[in-house]
Design an enzyme around this catalytic site. Structure first.
Site, PDB file in Angstrom:
ATOM      1  N   ALA A 131       0.813  -1.222   0.000  1.00  0.00           N
ATOM      2  CA  ALA A 131       0.000   0.000   0.000  1.00  0.00           C
ATOM      3  C   ALA A 131       0.843   1.267   0.000  1.00  0.00           C
ATOM      4  O   ALA A 131       0.313   2.345  -0.243  1.00  0.00           O
ATOM      5  CB  ALA A 131      -0.921   0.011   1.227  1.00  0.00           C
ATOM      6  N   GLY A 143       5.065   3.266  -0.197  1.00  0.00           N
ATOM      7  CA  GLY A 143       6.518   3.277  -0.330  1.00  0.00           C
ATOM      8  C   GLY A 143       7.083   2.314  -1.358  1.00  0.00           C
ATOM      9  O   GLY A 143       6.626   2.247  -2.507  1.00  0.00           O
ATOM     10  N   ILE A 144       8.072   1.542  -0.920  1.00  0.00           N
ATOM     11  CA  ILE A 144       8.802   0.643  -1.824  1.00  0.00           C
ATOM     12  C   ILE A 144       7.879  -0.467  -2.333  1.00  0.00           C
ATOM     13  O   ILE A 144       7.935  -0.852  -3.511  1.00  0.00           O
ATOM     14  CB  ILE A 144      10.043   0.056  -1.100  1.00  0.00           C
ATOM     15  CG1 ILE A 144      11.020   1.192  -0.749  1.00  0.00           C
ATOM     16  CG2 ILE A 144      10.721  -1.014  -1.960  1.00  0.00           C
ATOM     17  CD1 ILE A 144      12.124   0.789   0.229  1.00  0.00           C
ATOM     18  N   ASP A 178      -3.068  -8.022   9.200  1.00  0.00           N
ATOM     19  CA  ASP A 178      -2.107  -7.433  10.128  1.00  0.00           C
ATOM     20  C   ASP A 178      -1.027  -8.481  10.418  1.00  0.00           C
ATOM     21  O   ASP A 178      -1.276  -9.473  11.116  1.00  0.00           O
ATOM     22  CB  ASP A 178      -2.837  -7.029  11.415  1.00  0.00           C
ATOM     23  CG  ASP A 178      -1.888  -6.387  12.416  1.00  0.00           C
ATOM     24  OD1 ASP A 178      -0.664  -6.383  12.176  1.00  0.00           O
ATOM     25  OD2 ASP A 178      -2.388  -5.892  13.446  1.00  0.00           O
ATOM     26  N   GLY A 213       6.812  -3.462   6.714  1.00  0.00           N
ATOM     27  CA  GLY A 213       7.714  -3.276   7.840  1.00  0.00           C
ATOM     28  C   GLY A 213       7.338  -2.050   8.633  1.00  0.00           C
ATOM     29  O   GLY A 213       6.634  -1.166   8.154  1.00  0.00           O
ATOM     30  N   SER A 261      17.599  -3.764   5.652  1.00  0.00           N
ATOM     31  CA  SER A 261      17.834  -2.317   5.797  1.00  0.00           C
ATOM     32  C   SER A 261      19.318  -2.012   5.964  1.00  0.00           C
ATOM     33  O   SER A 261      20.070  -2.805   6.554  1.00  0.00           O
ATOM     34  CB  SER A 261      17.086  -1.794   7.023  1.00  0.00           C
ATOM     35  OG  SER A 261      17.480  -0.481   7.310  1.00  0.00           O
ATOM     36  N   TYR A 279      14.351  -2.427  15.557  1.00  0.00           N
ATOM     37  CA  TYR A 279      14.364  -2.344  14.089  1.00  0.00           C
ATOM     38  C   TYR A 279      15.649  -2.960  13.528  1.00  0.00           C
ATOM     39  O   TYR A 279      15.609  -3.860  12.679  1.00  0.00           O
ATOM     40  CB  TYR A 279      14.250  -0.876  13.645  1.00  0.00           C
ATOM     41  CG  TYR A 279      14.250  -0.710  12.137  1.00  0.00           C
ATOM     42  CD1 TYR A 279      13.077  -0.895  11.413  1.00  0.00           C
ATOM     43  CD2 TYR A 279      15.413  -0.389  11.451  1.00  0.00           C
ATOM     44  CE1 TYR A 279      13.070  -0.757  10.029  1.00  0.00           C
ATOM     45  CE2 TYR A 279      15.419  -0.248  10.065  1.00  0.00           C
ATOM     46  CZ  TYR A 279      14.243  -0.432   9.361  1.00  0.00           C
ATOM     47  OH  TYR A 279      14.233  -0.310   7.998  1.00  0.00           O
TER      48      TYR A 279
HETATM   49  P1  NAD Z   1       6.258   2.439   4.220  1.00  0.00           P
HETATM   50  O1  NAD Z   1       5.949   2.808   5.630  1.00  0.00           O
HETATM   51  O2  NAD Z   1       6.054   3.432   3.143  1.00  0.00           O
HETATM   52  O3  NAD Z   1       5.500   1.080   3.820  1.00  0.00           O
HETATM   53  C1  NAD Z   1       5.435  -0.001   4.692  1.00  0.00           C
HETATM   54  C2  NAD Z   1       4.148  -0.756   4.428  1.00  0.00           C
HETATM   55  O4  NAD Z   1       4.091  -1.845   5.373  1.00  0.00           O
HETATM   56  C3  NAD Z   1       2.894   0.102   4.660  1.00  0.00           C
HETATM   57  O5  NAD Z   1       2.003  -0.012   3.563  1.00  0.00           O
HETATM   58  C4  NAD Z   1       2.314  -0.452   5.928  1.00  0.00           C
HETATM   59  O6  NAD Z   1       0.897  -0.324   6.017  1.00  0.00           O
HETATM   60  C5  NAD Z   1       2.759  -1.904   5.850  1.00  0.00           C
HETATM   61  N1  NAD Z   1       2.712  -2.507   7.176  1.00  0.00           N
HETATM   62  C6  NAD Z   1       3.206  -2.015   8.334  1.00  0.00           C
HETATM   63  N2  NAD Z   1       2.860  -2.784   9.360  1.00  0.00           N
HETATM   64  C7  NAD Z   1       2.130  -3.804   8.859  1.00  0.00           C
HETATM   65  C8  NAD Z   1       1.459  -4.897   9.443  1.00  0.00           C
HETATM   66  N3  NAD Z   1       1.426  -5.089  10.775  1.00  0.00           N
HETATM   67  N4  NAD Z   1       0.810  -5.758   8.635  1.00  0.00           N
HETATM   68  C9  NAD Z   1       0.779  -5.555   7.291  1.00  0.00           C
HETATM   69  N5  NAD Z   1       1.377  -4.514   6.687  1.00  0.00           N
HETATM   70  C10 NAD Z   1       2.037  -3.636   7.466  1.00  0.00           C
HETATM   71  O7  NAD Z   1       7.775   1.980   4.260  1.00  0.00           O
HETATM   72  P2  NAD Z   1       8.847   1.744   3.076  1.00  0.00           P
HETATM   73  O8  NAD Z   1       9.847   2.796   3.190  1.00  0.00           O
HETATM   74  O9  NAD Z   1       8.201   1.460   1.786  1.00  0.00           O
HETATM   75  O10 NAD Z   1       9.529   0.411   3.612  1.00  0.00           O
HETATM   76  C11 NAD Z   1       9.417  -0.829   2.928  1.00  0.00           C
HETATM   77  C12 NAD Z   1      10.447  -1.773   3.502  1.00  0.00           C
HETATM   78  O11 NAD Z   1      11.764  -1.251   3.243  1.00  0.00           O
HETATM   79  C13 NAD Z   1      10.334  -1.930   5.019  1.00  0.00           C
HETATM   80  O12 NAD Z   1      10.534  -3.272   5.361  1.00  0.00           O
HETATM   81  C14 NAD Z   1      11.457  -1.055   5.532  1.00  0.00           C
HETATM   82  O13 NAD Z   1      11.935  -1.454   6.787  1.00  0.00           O
HETATM   83  C15 NAD Z   1      12.496  -1.188   4.442  1.00  0.00           C
HETATM   84  N6  NAD Z   1      13.418  -0.042   4.420  1.00  0.00           N
HETATM   85  C16 NAD Z   1      12.967   1.219   4.168  1.00  0.00           C
HETATM   86  C17 NAD Z   1      13.886   2.272   4.187  1.00  0.00           C
HETATM   87  C18 NAD Z   1      13.473   3.697   3.938  1.00  0.00           C
HETATM   88  O14 NAD Z   1      14.306   4.611   4.153  1.00  0.00           O
HETATM   89  N7  NAD Z   1      12.272   3.960   3.444  1.00  0.00           N
HETATM   90  C19 NAD Z   1      15.241   2.019   4.446  1.00  0.00           C
HETATM   91  C20 NAD Z   1      15.645   0.721   4.710  1.00  0.00           C
HETATM   92  C21 NAD Z   1      14.731  -0.328   4.691  1.00  0.00           C
END
Ligand code: NAD
Length: 284
Positions: free
Chosen positions: A15, A17-18, A47, A77, A120, A158
């Site tokens: 939903a 970000g990545i 969830d 995440g 990460s 984390y």
């Molecule tokens: P984001 O917050 O934009 O997206 C995370 C998604 O995970 C959201 O859609 C959220 O609803 C979903 N989520 C969270 N808790 C949940 C749960 N209990 N059940 C189901 N879904 C759940 O974050 P992002 O930046 O797109 O991160 C994506 C991945 O990349 C993550 O695992 C994050 O740790 C990793 N990451 C991100 C970064 C960064 O700087 N953005 C850096 C390193 C690693």
């Protein structure tokens, strides 16, 4: 001429970000995506912080995919943004592991598939990651891992959960259950990427100062689509020889801070098969 088969890919965290950027890329390329998220609007609303939610997610993906998947991207995440530390451990480690294990048979069904775990940059640069917490995750002890996470705080939770899931994935990747079943499992380690996750962290002055102090030699955060491009590659045909890899895509942060630490030469261990092979020519 036979119609080309449409690949079916499940993405957790689709939903935002990545995960959302990966979804967009894969759909543009013609894949059928089954999105799983705690946020509404995806195919599966689940969830992943609870065992029950994970079981529900797995069952729903199996139902929608007919029991066969070509790929799985585990992007859901919680971040270093003050989230509840126990939930960070549950979502980032157990939420990824249980979905991967629950969908393994579906990934094995077509004889050739790909799975990708989002770890990460924190695993390489967060100081003194708590080994007890990493061990509790790897032993599958969710309640003690949650307690340790709470005691350590959410930032440590984390880093430790992201290290543990990277280790779990690399261990599993080379086994008969995974590569032996035709499933290429790899780990992507993003640096700071411009999604809602760091945006939430930047609202806190202390975390904003820490993030601001991080060197990013490229001079900016990654775009979500720049991480999604790697995800698409690694779960696509181009990444066909990748297995158990840990890919840092971080604009140079890790090289700037830890450039001399890796590659690390193998320690001489006479009991090590590789050592015997290199020094005597004997087969292992
Ligand atoms: P984001 O917050 O934009 O997206 C995370 C998604 O995970 C959201 O859609 C959220 O609803 C979903 N989520 C969270 N808790 C949940 C749960 N209990 N059940 C189901 N879904 C759940 O974050 P992002 O930046 O797109 O991160 C994506 C991945 O990349 C993550 O695992 C994050 O740790 C990793 N990451 C991100 C970064 C960064 O700087 N953005 C850096 C390193 C690693």
């Amino acid at each position: 001429m036979a119609a080309e088969r449409v690949p079916t890919i499940a993405i957790t965290g689709s939903a935002s970000g990545i995960g959302a950027a990966t979804r967009a890329r894969l759909e543009r390329a013609g894949a059928q995506v089954i999105g799983v998220d705690v946020a509404k609007g995806q195919e599966v609303h689940a969830d992943l912080s609870s065992a029950e939610g994970r079981r529900y997610a797995v069952a729903a993906v199996l139902r929608r995919s007919g029991g066969a998947l070509d790929g799985l991207v585990a992007s859901a995440g919680l971040g270093m943004d003050g989230a509840d530390a126990a939930a960070v451990v549950s979502v980032n480690y157990f939420g990824v592991r249980d979905v991967l294990v629950g969908l393994r048979d579906a990934l094995a069904a077509n004889g050739s598939s790909r799975a990708l775990v989002l770890s990460s940059i924190a695993v390489a640069i967060y100081p003194d990651i708590a080994p007890q917490l990493v061990d509790a995750c790897l032993k599958g002890e969710e309640s003690s891992a949650r307690e340790l996470g709470t005691a350590c705080g959410s930032d440590m939770a984390y880093a430790a959960s992201k290290l543990a899931i990277a280790r779990w994935a690399r261990r599993a990747a080379v086994t008969g259950d995974w590569i032996g079943a035709g499933i290429r499992l790899n780990v992507l380690s993003p640096g700071i990427t411009d999604t809602p996750m760091p945006a939430r962290a930047l609202q806190d002055d202390g975390r904003a100062a820490q993030l601001g102090a991080l060197p990013i030699p490229i001079g900016r955060m990654a775009l979500p689509d720049e991480q999604a491009a790697w995800a698409e590659f690694l779960i696509g045909e181009g990444g066909g020889f990748a297995c158990g890899g840990f890919y840092s895509v971080d604009g140079g942060t890790e090289a700037a801070l830890r450039g001399e630490d890796w590659p690390t030469p193998c320690q001489a261990q006479p009991q090590n098969d590789l050592y015997r092979l290199a020094t005597t020519g004997d087969s292992p």
